[in-house]
Design a protein around this motif. Structure first.
Motif, PDB file in Angstrom:
ATOM      1  N   ILE A  78      37.798  25.341  34.672  1.00  0.00           N
ATOM      2  CA  ILE A  78      39.121  25.557  35.254  1.00  0.00           C
ATOM      3  C   ILE A  78      39.319  24.475  36.313  1.00  0.00           C
ATOM      4  O   ILE A  78      38.798  24.577  37.434  1.00  0.00           O
ATOM      5  CB  ILE A  78      39.252  26.956  35.874  1.00  0.00           C
ATOM      6  CG1 ILE A  78      38.905  28.032  34.842  1.00  0.00           C
ATOM      7  CG2 ILE A  78      40.654  27.178  36.442  1.00  0.00           C
ATOM      8  CD1 ILE A  78      38.883  29.449  35.406  1.00  0.00           C
ATOM      9  N   PRO A  79      40.055  23.418  36.003  1.00  0.00           N
ATOM     10  CA  PRO A  79      40.114  22.246  36.892  1.00  0.00           C
ATOM     11  C   PRO A  79      40.488  22.559  38.336  1.00  0.00           C
ATOM     12  O   PRO A  79      39.893  21.999  39.270  1.00  0.00           O
ATOM     13  CB  PRO A  79      41.164  21.353  36.212  1.00  0.00           C
ATOM     14  CG  PRO A  79      41.073  21.706  34.769  1.00  0.00           C
ATOM     15  CD  PRO A  79      40.796  23.182  34.741  1.00  0.00           C
ATOM     16  N   LYS A  80      41.429  23.460  38.568  1.00  0.00           N
ATOM     17  CA  LYS A  80      41.878  23.727  39.939  1.00  0.00           C
ATOM     18  C   LYS A  80      40.830  24.467  40.767  1.00  0.00           C
ATOM     19  O   LYS A  80      40.971  24.589  41.992  1.00  0.00           O
ATOM     20  CB  LYS A  80      43.176  24.536  39.921  1.00  0.00           C
ATOM     21  CG  LYS A  80      43.048  25.949  39.379  1.00  0.00           C
ATOM     22  CD  LYS A  80      44.386  26.647  39.357  1.00  0.00           C
ATOM     23  CE  LYS A  80      44.286  28.075  38.834  1.00  0.00           C
ATOM     24  NZ  LYS A  80      43.519  28.950  39.738  1.00  0.00           N
ATOM     25  N   ASN A  81      39.759  24.940  40.132  1.00  0.00           N
ATOM     26  CA  ASN A  81      38.716  25.679  40.843  1.00  0.00           C
ATOM     27  C   ASN A  81      37.495  24.828  41.182  1.00  0.00           C
ATOM     28  O   ASN A  81      36.492  25.350  41.665  1.00  0.00           O
ATOM     29  CB  ASN A  81      38.253  26.885  40.010  1.00  0.00           C
ATOM     30  CG  ASN A  81      39.287  27.982  39.959  1.00  0.00           C
ATOM     31  OD1 ASN A  81      40.331  27.910  40.624  1.00  0.00           O
ATOM     32  ND2 ASN A  81      39.017  29.002  39.177  1.00  0.00           N
ATOM     33  N   VAL A  82      37.577  23.537  40.948  1.00  0.00           N
ATOM     34  CA  VAL A  82      36.427  22.657  41.125  1.00  0.00           C
ATOM     35  C   VAL A  82      36.605  21.825  42.399  1.00  0.00           C
ATOM     36  O   VAL A  82      37.673  21.235  42.618  1.00  0.00           O
ATOM     37  CB  VAL A  82      36.243  21.727  39.912  1.00  0.00           C
ATOM     38  CG1 VAL A  82      35.008  20.850  40.092  1.00  0.00           C
ATOM     39  CG2 VAL A  82      36.138  22.547  38.623  1.00  0.00           C
ATOM     40  N   ILE A  83      35.551  21.767  43.220  1.00  0.00           N
ATOM     41  CA  ILE A  83      35.597  21.009  44.462  1.00  0.00           C
ATOM     42  C   ILE A  83      34.256  20.302  44.660  1.00  0.00           C
ATOM     43  O   ILE A  83      33.209  20.816  44.272  1.00  0.00           O
ATOM     44  CB  ILE A  83      35.894  21.943  45.666  1.00  0.00           C
ATOM     45  CG1 ILE A  83      36.097  21.134  46.952  1.00  0.00           C
ATOM     46  CG2 ILE A  83      34.794  22.982  45.848  1.00  0.00           C
ATOM     47  CD1 ILE A  83      36.575  21.974  48.137  1.00  0.00           C
ATOM     48  N   LEU A 269      43.982  27.899  60.838  1.00  0.00           N
ATOM     49  CA  LEU A 269      42.777  28.491  60.261  1.00  0.00           C
ATOM     50  C   LEU A 269      42.138  29.440  61.260  1.00  0.00           C
ATOM     51  O   LEU A 269      42.226  29.252  62.471  1.00  0.00           O
ATOM     52  CB  LEU A 269      41.775  27.399  59.878  1.00  0.00           C
ATOM     53  CG  LEU A 269      42.289  26.314  58.919  1.00  0.00           C
ATOM     54  CD1 LEU A 269      41.283  25.189  58.808  1.00  0.00           C
ATOM     55  CD2 LEU A 269      42.586  26.902  57.549  1.00  0.00           C
ATOM     56  N   ASN A 270      41.476  30.443  60.705  1.00  0.00           N
ATOM     57  CA  ASN A 270      40.710  31.389  61.518  1.00  0.00           C
ATOM     58  C   ASN A 270      39.364  31.571  60.820  1.00  0.00           C
ATOM     59  O   ASN A 270      39.182  32.488  60.037  1.00  0.00           O
ATOM     60  CB  ASN A 270      41.458  32.714  61.666  1.00  0.00           C
ATOM     61  CG  ASN A 270      40.786  33.654  62.647  1.00  0.00           C
ATOM     62  OD1 ASN A 270      39.666  33.395  63.107  1.00  0.00           O
ATOM     63  ND2 ASN A 270      41.445  34.748  62.980  1.00  0.00           N
ATOM     64  N   PHE A 271      38.437  30.667  61.093  1.00  0.00           N
ATOM     65  CA  PHE A 271      37.132  30.648  60.435  1.00  0.00           C
ATOM     66  C   PHE A 271      36.048  30.975  61.451  1.00  0.00           C
ATOM     67  O   PHE A 271      35.907  30.300  62.462  1.00  0.00           O
ATOM     68  CB  PHE A 271      36.833  29.263  59.843  1.00  0.00           C
ATOM     69  CG  PHE A 271      37.575  28.952  58.577  1.00  0.00           C
ATOM     70  CD1 PHE A 271      38.269  29.930  57.897  1.00  0.00           C
ATOM     71  CD2 PHE A 271      37.562  27.663  58.050  1.00  0.00           C
ATOM     72  CE1 PHE A 271      38.949  29.636  56.720  1.00  0.00           C
ATOM     73  CE2 PHE A 271      38.235  27.361  56.882  1.00  0.00           C
ATOM     74  CZ  PHE A 271      38.940  28.356  56.208  1.00  0.00           C
ATOM     75  N   SER A 272      35.274  32.007  61.164  1.00  0.00           N
ATOM     76  CA  SER A 272      34.105  32.312  61.977  1.00  0.00           C
ATOM     77  C   SER A 272      32.872  31.965  61.153  1.00  0.00           C
ATOM     78  O   SER A 272      32.291  32.804  60.473  1.00  0.00           O
ATOM     79  CB  SER A 272      34.088  33.795  62.386  1.00  0.00           C
ATOM     80  OG  SER A 272      32.961  34.078  63.185  1.00  0.00           O
ATOM     81  N   ILE A 273      32.484  30.700  61.213  1.00  0.00           N
ATOM     82  CA  ILE A 273      31.403  30.181  60.383  1.00  0.00           C
ATOM     83  C   ILE A 273      30.259  29.729  61.288  1.00  0.00           C
ATOM     84  O   ILE A 273      30.459  28.947  62.220  1.00  0.00           O
ATOM     85  CB  ILE A 273      31.892  29.024  59.498  1.00  0.00           C
ATOM     86  CG1 ILE A 273      33.006  29.526  58.567  1.00  0.00           C
ATOM     87  CG2 ILE A 273      30.744  28.444  58.683  1.00  0.00           C
ATOM     88  CD1 ILE A 273      33.596  28.466  57.672  1.00  0.00           C
ATOM     89  N   HIS A 274      29.072  30.216  60.975  1.00  0.00           N
ATOM     90  CA  HIS A 274      27.904  29.959  61.817  1.00  0.00           C
ATOM     91  C   HIS A 274      27.314  28.577  61.532  1.00  0.00           C
ATOM     92  O   HIS A 274      27.995  27.695  61.024  1.00  0.00           O
ATOM     93  CB  HIS A 274      26.875  31.064  61.606  1.00  0.00           C
ATOM     94  CG  HIS A 274      27.416  32.440  61.860  1.00  0.00           C
ATOM     95  ND1 HIS A 274      28.053  32.783  63.036  1.00  0.00           N
ATOM     96  CD2 HIS A 274      27.449  33.567  61.089  1.00  0.00           C
ATOM     97  CE1 HIS A 274      28.424  34.055  62.993  1.00  0.00           C
ATOM     98  NE2 HIS A 274      28.075  34.551  61.811  1.00  0.00           N
ATOM     99  N   VAL A 424      40.283  26.750  49.933  1.00  0.00           N
ATOM    100  CA  VAL A 424      39.959  28.146  50.237  1.00  0.00           C
ATOM    101  C   VAL A 424      41.208  29.010  50.197  1.00  0.00           C
ATOM    102  O   VAL A 424      41.170  30.167  49.758  1.00  0.00           O
ATOM    103  CB  VAL A 424      39.266  28.241  51.607  1.00  0.00           C
ATOM    104  CG1 VAL A 424      39.096  29.689  52.037  1.00  0.00           C
ATOM    105  CG2 VAL A 424      37.915  27.541  51.566  1.00  0.00           C
ATOM    106  N   ALA A 425      42.339  28.449  50.621  1.00  0.00           N
ATOM    107  CA  ALA A 425      43.596  29.206  50.633  1.00  0.00           C
ATOM    108  C   ALA A 425      44.316  29.177  49.301  1.00  0.00           C
ATOM    109  O   ALA A 425      45.376  29.808  49.157  1.00  0.00           O
ATOM    110  CB  ALA A 425      44.516  28.653  51.724  1.00  0.00           C
TER     111      ALA A 425
END
Length: 530
Positions: A78-83, A269-274, A424-425
């Motif tokens: 699925i091309p749009k799902n590849v990063i 963005l609201n990212f709580s990433i460690h 991600v969005a």
């Protein structure tokens, strides 16, 4: 910014001091302590960042068009799902990681050919080492690779967290035991070692192994960031011991509340990433101050310590821990949280959040600034002040989310830009360029190309050949006994003997300076960026 506006150029400043000492027999002086540099000098224009690859969507090198059509029809692709996430150059290839965050990613590790050998600006990704080694659902194969590292022997250290479709809910996920696999790039990806992390260190289905750096001391170590919400930390893997453990520190490795909200290209963005980004500094001797005279060049060669730099994505700070502390499983087994905290160094505040960072072998740290749409650098031999944090490229269109970096054998710095905030969005527009790889020449090599010393050049720690044995012991009596600063000094003393042994040693140059890379002109392709 309008294209074609006047380019703001900065001078490339090189400051390198070497103390050289000739040998008694009149032979040329040796320079054993100086980090190697690229053999090809920087040509005019090469210090400017340029786009070498760009894709609207990512495609793979399927065997034929029928196979691609079948993959599209079945949802296998699925091309749009590849990063793309990570990029590490070696020889004439750029190795890319393609994490399976969403369904429809046919391979999680692949490569494209270096720009000089490829006529396309949007090449198809070739699965590596093979399609079979990227089979989804086969726990012996690669499932979710986000970070890789290539050591100076041409061995790729591949981290596989084991869980697919991390951005989706539901039950249709693959959950395999997390593992690390070592691939010999000089033999087209031959598997040299396969190690499964124990549940007590990296639990299956409840981890997020992300970035990795490799340390050549004592047979090879990997330091891996795990930014899982439940148990973030640095996972340490010893190749010689075939053992792993985890180092945790809540103050520096968890997201900071004041850094979870930020904006990238107008997207809030609201990212709580460690803990996320990680880098490994050059060897040094912590027992010697920078201004202390060194009477004995042999003592100067006892550079056994390195700093492991890291930062949570949701943080404005860069921290470090001594590599010798991370490498010592006994210390980590008995250490209290306070013991770890006391070893942490907080270097201060940077301008924005960071996802990707990379250290060169001159001690210069490159890192992205997400909210600034920029790439910055810091000479780690200098204080982490605002003056010493230099932005070397900035553009709100071309630099949207710097995810990773790597340096090749010619000194080119490659930067992956992937618009992760839009991915991600679910806002990637297939009619626009979403993924870019930029590069500029730096005049340095990767951090893995460090000068040999007593702790990374012992014969018993060399990689084996086709025999398949992880290491060659060579019958040496000296054995691994831990790598805390104290035990490292004891090991050095055991090999060196008394200080008078220096009189019998060959003379060699003492490295007393570092290459300071000045600000690099910021340019994207042939188009100027102000």
């Amino acid at each position: 910014m309008a294209l074609g506006r006047k380019l703001i150029a900065f001078a490339l400043v090189v400051g390198c001091a070497l103390a050289q000492q000739g040998s008694d027999d009149g032979s040329p002086p040796l320079d054993s302590l100086s980090p190697p540099t690229p053999s090809v000098p920087i040509a005019p224009g090469e210090k400017q960042f340029r786009v070498v690859y760009e894709w609207n969507v990512l495609d793979f090198a399927f065997t034929n068009e029928d196979e691609r059509a079948q993959a599209l029809y079945s949802g296998h692709y699925i091309p749009k799902n590849v990063i793309i996430s990570d990029c590490k150059p070696f020889a004439n290839r750029l190795y890319l990681t393609i994490p399976r965050m969403l369904p429809g990613v046919p391979a999680t590790l692949g490569y494209v050919v270096r720009p000089e050998n490829n006529g396309r600006t949007d090449p198809e990704i070739v699965p590596f080492p093979s399609w079979e080694m990227n089979e989804r659902g086969n726990c012996s194969a690669l499932q979710f690779v986000q970070g890789v590292a290539v050591d100076k022997h041409g061995i790729m250290w591949v981290v596989d967290s084991g869980r697919t479709e991390t951005l989706t809910r539901g039950k249709d996920h693959v959950v395999c035991p997390p593992k690390i696999i070592l691939l010999d790039l000089k033999r087209n990806g031959t598997v040299m070692l396969r190690y499964q992390f124990p549940e007590s260190v990296v639990p299956a289905g409840n981890n997020y192994l992300n970035k990795i750096v490799v340390d050549d001391a004592f047979g090879g170590f990997a330091y891996i960031t795990d930014n899982s919400g439940a148990d973030p930390g640095i996972v340490v893997f010893s190749r010689r011991l075939t053992r792993s453990w985890k180092v945790r520190e809540n103050n520096s490795m968890r997201a900071a509340r004041n850094a979870v909200r930020f904006a990238v290209n107008g997207t809030d963005l609201n990212f709580s990433i460690h803990i996320d980004s990680i880098a490994l500094g050059p060897y040094y001797n912590p027992n010697l101050s920078p201004d202390q005279p060194v009477p004995d060049t042999l003592i100067n060669s006892q550079n056994y310590e390195r700093n492991v730099y890291y930062s949570p994505l949701s943080s404005y700070h860069i921290y470090s821990l001594p590599a010798s502390l991370l490498r010592d499983p006994e210390f980590n087994a008995r250490a209290t949280p306070r013991d770890i905290l006391e070893a942490v160094v907080d270097y201060g505040r940077k301008q924005s959040q960071t996802d990707g960072m990379f250290m060169d072998n001159q001690g210069v740290l490159y890192y992205g600034l997400l909210g600034e749409h920029a790439v910055a650098k810091w000479d780690s031999y200098k204080p982490f002040t605002e003056k010493n944090q230099q932005i070397i490229a900035k553009d709100a269109t071309y630099i949207q989310w710097v995810d990773s970096m790597g340096i090749d054998h010619e000194g080119y710095l490659y930067v992956v830009v992937n618009r992760l905030h839009n991915f991600v969005a679910g806002r990637l527009n297939p009619l626009e360029v979403n993924f870019r790889i930029l590069r500029a020449k730096t005049g340095a090599l990767s951090y893995v190309y460090t000068p040999d010393n007593l702790f990374n050049s012992d014969g018993k720690f060399l990689y084996s050949g086709a025999s398949g044995e992880p290491f060659a012991d060579n019958g040496l009596v000296y054995q691994y006994e831990g790598t805390t600063p104290a035990s490292s000094r004891l090991a050095a003393a055991g090999i060196l003997g008394a200080s008078g042994a220096a009189t019998n040693a060959a003379s060699f140059a003492g490295f007393i300076g570092a290459l300071v890379l000045g600000a690099v002109t910021s340019m994207i392709g042939r188009r100027a960026v102000v």
